[in-house]
Design an enzyme around this catalytic site. Sequence first.
Site, PDB file in Angstrom:
ATOM      1  N   SER A 103      -8.562  -0.054   7.439  1.00 45.42           N
ATOM      2  CA  SER A 103      -9.385  -0.237   6.234  1.00 45.42           C
ATOM      3  C   SER A 103     -10.832  -0.559   6.593  1.00 45.42           C
ATOM      4  O   SER A 103     -11.762  -0.154   5.891  1.00 45.42           O
ATOM      5  CB  SER A 103      -8.832  -1.375   5.375  1.00 45.42           C
ATOM      6  OG  SER A 103      -7.479  -1.172   5.104  1.00 45.42           O
ATOM      7  N   THR A 104     -11.027  -1.309   7.664  1.00 47.76           N
ATOM      8  CA  THR A 104     -12.385  -1.719   8.029  1.00 47.76           C
ATOM      9  C   THR A 104     -13.269  -0.501   8.310  1.00 47.76           C
ATOM     10  O   THR A 104     -14.475  -0.537   8.067  1.00 47.76           O
ATOM     11  CB  THR A 104     -12.332  -2.624   9.281  1.00 47.76           C
ATOM     12  OG1 THR A 104     -11.409  -3.689   9.029  1.00 47.76           O
ATOM     13  CG2 THR A 104     -13.699  -3.195   9.626  1.00 47.76           C
ATOM     14  N   SER A 105     -12.641   0.576   8.791  1.00 52.68           N
ATOM     15  CA  SER A 105     -13.435   1.728   9.245  1.00 52.68           C
ATOM     16  C   SER A 105     -14.214   2.389   8.124  1.00 52.68           C
ATOM     17  O   SER A 105     -15.181   3.091   8.391  1.00 52.68           O
ATOM     18  CB  SER A 105     -12.527   2.764   9.903  1.00 52.68           C
ATOM     19  OG  SER A 105     -11.913   2.189  11.031  1.00 52.68           O
ATOM     20  N   LEU A 148     -19.214  -4.560   0.576  1.00 52.85           N
ATOM     21  CA  LEU A 148     -19.836  -5.439  -0.427  1.00 52.85           C
ATOM     22  C   LEU A 148     -19.230  -6.837  -0.319  1.00 52.85           C
ATOM     23  O   LEU A 148     -18.012  -6.975  -0.195  1.00 52.85           O
ATOM     24  CB  LEU A 148     -19.621  -4.905  -1.852  1.00 52.85           C
ATOM     25  CG  LEU A 148     -20.408  -3.636  -2.209  1.00 52.85           C
ATOM     26  CD1 LEU A 148     -19.655  -2.395  -1.744  1.00 52.85           C
ATOM     27  CD2 LEU A 148     -20.683  -3.555  -3.695  1.00 52.85           C
ATOM     28  N   HIS A 206      -7.473   3.099  -3.109  1.00 48.33           N
ATOM     29  CA  HIS A 206      -8.629   2.622  -3.869  1.00 48.33           C
ATOM     30  C   HIS A 206      -9.734   3.653  -3.678  1.00 48.33           C
ATOM     31  O   HIS A 206     -10.067   4.012  -2.550  1.00 48.33           O
ATOM     32  CB  HIS A 206      -9.023   1.245  -3.349  1.00 48.33           C
ATOM     33  CG  HIS A 206     -10.414   0.823  -3.668  1.00 48.33           C
ATOM     34  ND1 HIS A 206     -10.936   0.881  -4.938  1.00 48.33           N
ATOM     35  CD2 HIS A 206     -11.403   0.327  -2.884  1.00 48.33           C
ATOM     36  CE1 HIS A 206     -12.184   0.439  -4.903  1.00 48.33           C
ATOM     37  NE2 HIS A 206     -12.488   0.114  -3.669  1.00 48.33           N
ATOM     38  N   TYR A 215     -17.721  -1.075  -8.857  1.00 48.45           N
ATOM     39  CA  TYR A 215     -18.848  -1.676  -8.151  1.00 48.45           C
ATOM     40  C   TYR A 215     -19.703  -0.573  -7.546  1.00 48.45           C
ATOM     41  O   TYR A 215     -19.242   0.563  -7.346  1.00 48.45           O
ATOM     42  CB  TYR A 215     -18.358  -2.649  -7.068  1.00 48.45           C
ATOM     43  CG  TYR A 215     -17.498  -2.011  -5.995  1.00 48.45           C
ATOM     44  CD1 TYR A 215     -18.075  -1.407  -4.879  1.00 48.45           C
ATOM     45  CD2 TYR A 215     -16.112  -2.015  -6.078  1.00 48.45           C
ATOM     46  CE1 TYR A 215     -17.287  -0.822  -3.897  1.00 48.45           C
ATOM     47  CE2 TYR A 215     -15.325  -1.437  -5.105  1.00 48.45           C
ATOM     48  CZ  TYR A 215     -15.914  -0.843  -4.006  1.00 48.45           C
ATOM     49  OH  TYR A 215     -15.143  -0.259  -3.044  1.00 48.45           O
ATOM     50  N   ASP A 261       2.590 -34.414  -2.123  1.00 46.76           N
ATOM     51  CA  ASP A 261       3.096 -35.719  -2.555  1.00 46.76           C
ATOM     52  C   ASP A 261       4.526 -35.507  -3.023  1.00 46.76           C
ATOM     53  O   ASP A 261       4.859 -34.485  -3.612  1.00 46.76           O
ATOM     54  CB  ASP A 261       2.209 -36.361  -3.625  1.00 46.76           C
ATOM     55  CG  ASP A 261       2.190 -35.590  -4.939  1.00 46.76           C
ATOM     56  OD1 ASP A 261       2.473 -34.377  -4.932  1.00 46.76           O
ATOM     57  OD2 ASP A 261       1.872 -36.197  -5.977  1.00 46.76           O
ATOM     58  N   GLY A 280      11.712 -34.617  -4.462  1.00 47.60           N
ATOM     59  CA  GLY A 280      10.964 -33.815  -5.439  1.00 47.60           C
ATOM     60  C   GLY A 280       9.696 -33.333  -4.749  1.00 47.60           C
ATOM     61  O   GLY A 280       8.908 -34.140  -4.262  1.00 47.60           O
TER      62      GLY A 280
HETATM   63  C1  LIG Z   1     -12.357   2.166  -0.037  1.00 47.70           C
HETATM   64  C2  LIG Z   1     -12.321   0.726   0.324  1.00 47.70           C
HETATM   65  C3  LIG Z   1     -13.381  -0.067  -0.004  1.00 47.70           C
HETATM   66  C4  LIG Z   1     -13.385  -1.408   0.336  1.00 47.70           C
HETATM   67  N1  LIG Z   1     -14.471  -2.141   0.036  1.00 47.70           N
HETATM   68  C5  LIG Z   1     -14.512  -3.428   0.399  1.00 47.70           C
HETATM   69  C6  LIG Z   1     -15.691  -4.176   0.157  1.00 47.70           C
HETATM   70  O1  LIG Z   1     -16.667  -3.661  -0.367  1.00 47.70           O
HETATM   71  N2  LIG Z   1     -15.694  -5.490   0.465  1.00 47.70           N
HETATM   72  C7  LIG Z   1     -14.606  -6.081   1.043  1.00 47.70           C
HETATM   73  O2  LIG Z   1     -14.660  -7.268   1.305  1.00 47.70           O
HETATM   74  N3  LIG Z   1     -13.488  -5.378   1.330  1.00 47.70           N
HETATM   75  C8  LIG Z   1     -13.425  -4.073   1.019  1.00 47.70           C
HETATM   76  N4  LIG Z   1     -12.294  -3.349   1.275  1.00 47.70           N
HETATM   77  C9  LIG Z   1     -11.137  -4.036   1.874  1.00 47.70           C
HETATM   78  C10 LIG Z   1     -11.321  -4.170   3.381  1.00 47.70           C
HETATM   79  O3  LIG Z   1     -11.694  -2.951   3.911  1.00 47.70           O
HETATM   80  C11 LIG Z   1     -10.039  -4.605   4.048  1.00 47.70           C
HETATM   81  O4  LIG Z   1      -9.462  -5.626   3.334  1.00 47.70           O
HETATM   82  C12 LIG Z   1     -10.306  -5.079   5.489  1.00 47.70           C
HETATM   83  O5  LIG Z   1     -11.059  -4.136   6.183  1.00 47.70           O
HETATM   84  C13 LIG Z   1      -9.006  -5.321   6.217  1.00 47.70           C
HETATM   85  O6  LIG Z   1      -9.272  -5.615   7.557  1.00 47.70           O
HETATM   86  P1  LIG Z   1      -8.082  -5.763   8.599  1.00 47.70           P
HETATM   87  O7  LIG Z   1      -8.677  -6.083   9.914  1.00 47.70           O
HETATM   88  O8  LIG Z   1      -7.073  -6.680   8.054  1.00 47.70           O
HETATM   89  O9  LIG Z   1      -7.354  -4.359   8.585  1.00 47.70           O
HETATM   90  P2  LIG Z   1      -7.714  -3.001   9.314  1.00 47.70           P
HETATM   91  O10 LIG Z   1      -9.144  -2.748   9.370  1.00 47.70           O
HETATM   92  O11 LIG Z   1      -6.860  -1.961   8.690  1.00 47.70           O
HETATM   93  O12 LIG Z   1      -7.217  -3.265  10.773  1.00 47.70           O
HETATM   94  C14 LIG Z   1      -5.848  -3.286  11.131  1.00 47.70           C
HETATM   95  C15 LIG Z   1      -5.755  -2.657  12.470  1.00 47.70           C
HETATM   96  O13 LIG Z   1      -4.421  -2.792  12.959  1.00 47.70           O
HETATM   97  C16 LIG Z   1      -4.158  -1.679  13.742  1.00 47.70           C
HETATM   98  N5  LIG Z   1      -2.705  -1.529  13.869  1.00 47.70           N
HETATM   99  C17 LIG Z   1      -1.799  -1.420  12.886  1.00 47.70           C
HETATM  100  N6  LIG Z   1      -0.568  -1.257  13.389  1.00 47.70           N
HETATM  101  C18 LIG Z   1      -0.703  -1.266  14.728  1.00 47.70           C
HETATM  102  C19 LIG Z   1       0.216  -1.131  15.808  1.00 47.70           C
HETATM  103  N7  LIG Z   1       1.516  -0.952  15.608  1.00 47.70           N
HETATM  104  N8  LIG Z   1      -0.275  -1.196  17.060  1.00 47.70           N
HETATM  105  C20 LIG Z   1      -1.588  -1.374  17.292  1.00 47.70           C
HETATM  106  N9  LIG Z   1      -2.492  -1.498  16.317  1.00 47.70           N
HETATM  107  C21 LIG Z   1      -2.054  -1.447  15.046  1.00 47.70           C
HETATM  108  C22 LIG Z   1      -4.792  -0.549  12.945  1.00 47.70           C
HETATM  109  O14 LIG Z   1      -5.042   0.574  13.731  1.00 47.70           O
HETATM  110  C23 LIG Z   1      -6.050  -1.191  12.430  1.00 47.70           C
HETATM  111  O15 LIG Z   1      -7.162  -0.918  13.255  1.00 47.70           O
HETATM  112  C24 LIG Z   1     -12.269  -1.992   0.970  1.00 47.70           C
HETATM  113  C25 LIG Z   1     -11.179  -1.182   1.277  1.00 47.70           C
HETATM  114  C26 LIG Z   1     -11.198   0.152   0.962  1.00 47.70           C
HETATM  115  C27 LIG Z   1     -10.014   0.976   1.288  1.00 47.70           C
END
Ligand SMILES: Cc1cc2nc3c(=O)[nH]c(=O)nc-3n(C[C@H](O)[C@H](O)[C@H](O)COP(=O)(O)OP(=O)(O)OC[C@H]3O[C@@H](n4cnc5c(N)ncnc54)[C@H](O)[C@@H]3O)c2cc1C
Length: 814
Positions: free
Chosen positions: A45-47, A52, A225, A256, A542, A556
């Site tokens: 997702s980060t890529s 924002l 999304h 947005y 608590d 509780g």
């Molecule tokens: C279109 C879009 C717009 C967005 N806009 C925003 C925004 O404006 N602001 C905001 O705050 N957030 C935004 N987000 C959300 C944000 O991108 C994500 O919540 C965030 O990038 C998640 O980061 P992460 O490191 O958890 O996940 P990821 O970036 O997905 O990283 C997880 C990593 O784990 C690796 N991985 C998974 N399985 C394995 C495995 N078995 N072995 C080795 N590696 C593995 C993957 O390759 C990946 O690199 C947006 C998302 C989308 C899709």
Amino acid sequence: METSAGVVVIGAGIVGCSVAEHLTRMGWRDVVVLDQGPLFESGGSTSHAPGLMFQTNPSKTMTDLAKYSVGRYLELEVDGKPCGYEVGGIEVAETPERLEDLKRKRGLAASWGLESHLISPEECAEKIPLLDPKKVLGGFFVPSDGIAKGVRACEAMGRLATGRGAKFYGETEVTGIEVKNGRVRAVETDRGRIETDLIISCAGMWGPRIGRMVGMTVPLVPMQHQFAWTTPLAELVGETREVVHPILRHQDFSMYLRQREDCYGIGAYRHRPMPVSADDIRRDYRGEGEFPSVLEFTPDDFEPTWQEARKMLPALQSVKIDRPMNGLFSFTPDGGSLLGESKEAKGFWVAEAVWITHAIGVGKVMAEWITDGVPSIDLAGADVHRFDPHALSPSYTLARSSQSFREVYDIIHPQQPMDAPRPLRTSPFFPRQKELGAYFLEGSGWERPQWFEANRTLLDGQEVLDRGSWAGRYWSPVAAAEARATRESVALYDMTSLKRAEVTGPGALDFLQNLSTGQLDRPAGKVTYTLMLDEAAGVKSDVTVARLEEEHFQLGLNGPRDIEWMERHLPFDGSVRVRAITAGTCCIGAWGPAARDVVQSLSEDDFSNEAFGFFNARRAYLQEVPVTTQRLSYVGELGWEIYATADMGLRLWDLLWEAGQPYGVIAGGRAAFNALRVEKGYRAWGTDMTTEHDPYEAGLGFAVKLDKGDFIGREALLKRKEAGPRRRLVCTLLDDPNVVVMGSEPVWADGRAVGYVTSADFGYTIGLSIAYAWVPPEHAGVGTRLEVEYFGERQAATVAEEPLFHPAMKRMRA
Ligand SMILES: Cc1cc2nc3c(=O)[nH]c(=O)nc-3n(C[C@H](O)[C@H](O)[C@H](O)COP(=O)(O)OP(=O)(O)OC[C@H]3O[C@@H](n4cnc5c(N)ncnc54)[C@H](O)[C@@H]3O)c2cc1C
């Protein structure tokens, strides 16, 4: 590649990189980070996130995480290129309801220490010249909001961590995890095996797949999304800077927008939820635009958003959509993140369902938690163990995560119940409550009566002040009548949804003594109100502890996290057993001056004051129903919490109801309950205090027995006590009894926001509006004048002596 490591981080997205950076910052050297994709544009997702960062959030925790993250994005750089841009953020209102809500948002920002301003349509257009001021009624502006460059920040943090000894490996897929005797032993990859006893899964939306490798359910759903860039705008021709316009949210249309160089980007949450299974997401990387986290664009879903964007920013009418995508990221049943260590395999941690906005802060608190045992801020709302078992079911996770997607930009009232699946959990009294016209809200899946329409007749001319449209939502004046009846006769409250557990065995007492601040070494039959602290002396929960027998305690609790905390500390010798009993049992709070008459009339056991004192517990029979009774009350009246097995619940209700008729018994709802509780000054964990507060600050010093011997948090507590309070929880009374606030509002003194409201309600017995609040010690003295901001208006308030209602406790002890 290494064959062993001190810690293995799975995932080099923004979360994994931040975790590695903060672990190495805290001294870890033997850190290995693995990603199935290439570094650092790994295809998650980060890529492709446009980055924002709107920081204001109803949750203090999420705002704190965002504030820290924003600060770090601004500091980080790669070869002179910044990772963050502080351009400001504007949320606009198109509807009067939203405009009102922006006032509340401004209050939230002030409560959590963020500078913000309400601005006019013209000011919005001054800051974003493409915006049509006629389209909006006003805006909420946060100068420190802005843009994060996610991939660049990954690289920057990756470099910092590598400089301190961490190793990053791209194109290395984790294929399995070895667990032995309940502990992780090794990570298996397509390039070999790495031995380790600590794994942090930062796999984002692939999290459920990795969790399954150790038998852990990770309740998140990857959702599509939509996001699209535009072709260049004539109005921005020659603009080569990454971003200069403030970022923009148009929440009335769930969308947005941001400027990038001479283009604009538009994100949409308006479309139908499009969930995907974590198992179905590709794991290979095919280059930009072909990331595994990008699915085929579905133009029909985007069309309404695109049309609306062109109305909001008319300049968009002369450009086209370019590079649109359906991008994937994680949603959870309550929209929150998932952080913490697995129950199934020690040493396996998760940090998933995290936005870019909060990611660097999440890396920091995870590193603190793993290194020191305690994070520096309260993480209850993000704890992976906050869910009851039903919430981990695939169908619930899917339904609720889809709803979180729909609601992501909605105005959510703090008491708004989920709409489906309902009814999900019902107490045995549910049929009777329905007959009495209960208005149900929902908590942890339980149907909980808020008030009973049957009691409307009791109002009988009683004047009840109108609360306005916000505090008056999910509320009825009937609550006033129920509160009065509780003080004057007797009421039955359904307390079934309270979390409870049994702790049994020869080691039970020592176990509980170690976990809590109170002296529990008391004879069987005694009940103790006590606190569980974390190692830093923060209030983790608590708890009321009833010693039913020498080796049998009934607790509780506040939620599933308490049970997880206890299980985590169980001795290995099998001398203690913890059993969650909420689901199989039920509870009625029978409270009010006539409670004894009602209960006694059903039993041959002696419920007199002499035989059954305050804070005592015993087993008894109410006619044919075996019950466990505890003489205590959260509403400040004489009475008992009466527990029975669920099968006998309906019979128990009917017996009490019948026996109560001569005394005018009523059923009471949570609206009355809360008002009575606040009037009596009883704290609600999670609202009034969290791990960010010590017991003394929270006014709970009476529950600490330092001379009883060691317990978790004692050492830190001694230091905290000596250092003195950092702030204090105070009871304030609003000058204007017509204003009832809801919680989280800012408290002002000397012209600045100095604190925030916790529990608040109208005290029906005292006829005043009450707001508990955290304030600095210098503003905590009785008589101090403060102001509580409610929808943009400052309401004068005064710190009052507490409890407000019957401090001598005579009614309860009678
Ligand atoms: C279109 C879009 C717009 C967005 N806009 C925003 C925004 O404006 N602001 C905001 O705050 N957030 C935004 N987000 C959300 C944000 O991108 C994500 O919540 C965030 O990038 C998640 O980061 P992460 O490191 O958890 O996940 P990821 O970036 O997905 O990283 C997880 C990593 O784990 C690796 N991985 C998974 N399985 C394995 C495995 N078995 N072995 C080795 N590696 C593995 C993957 O390759 C990946 O690199 C947006 C998302 C989308 C899709």
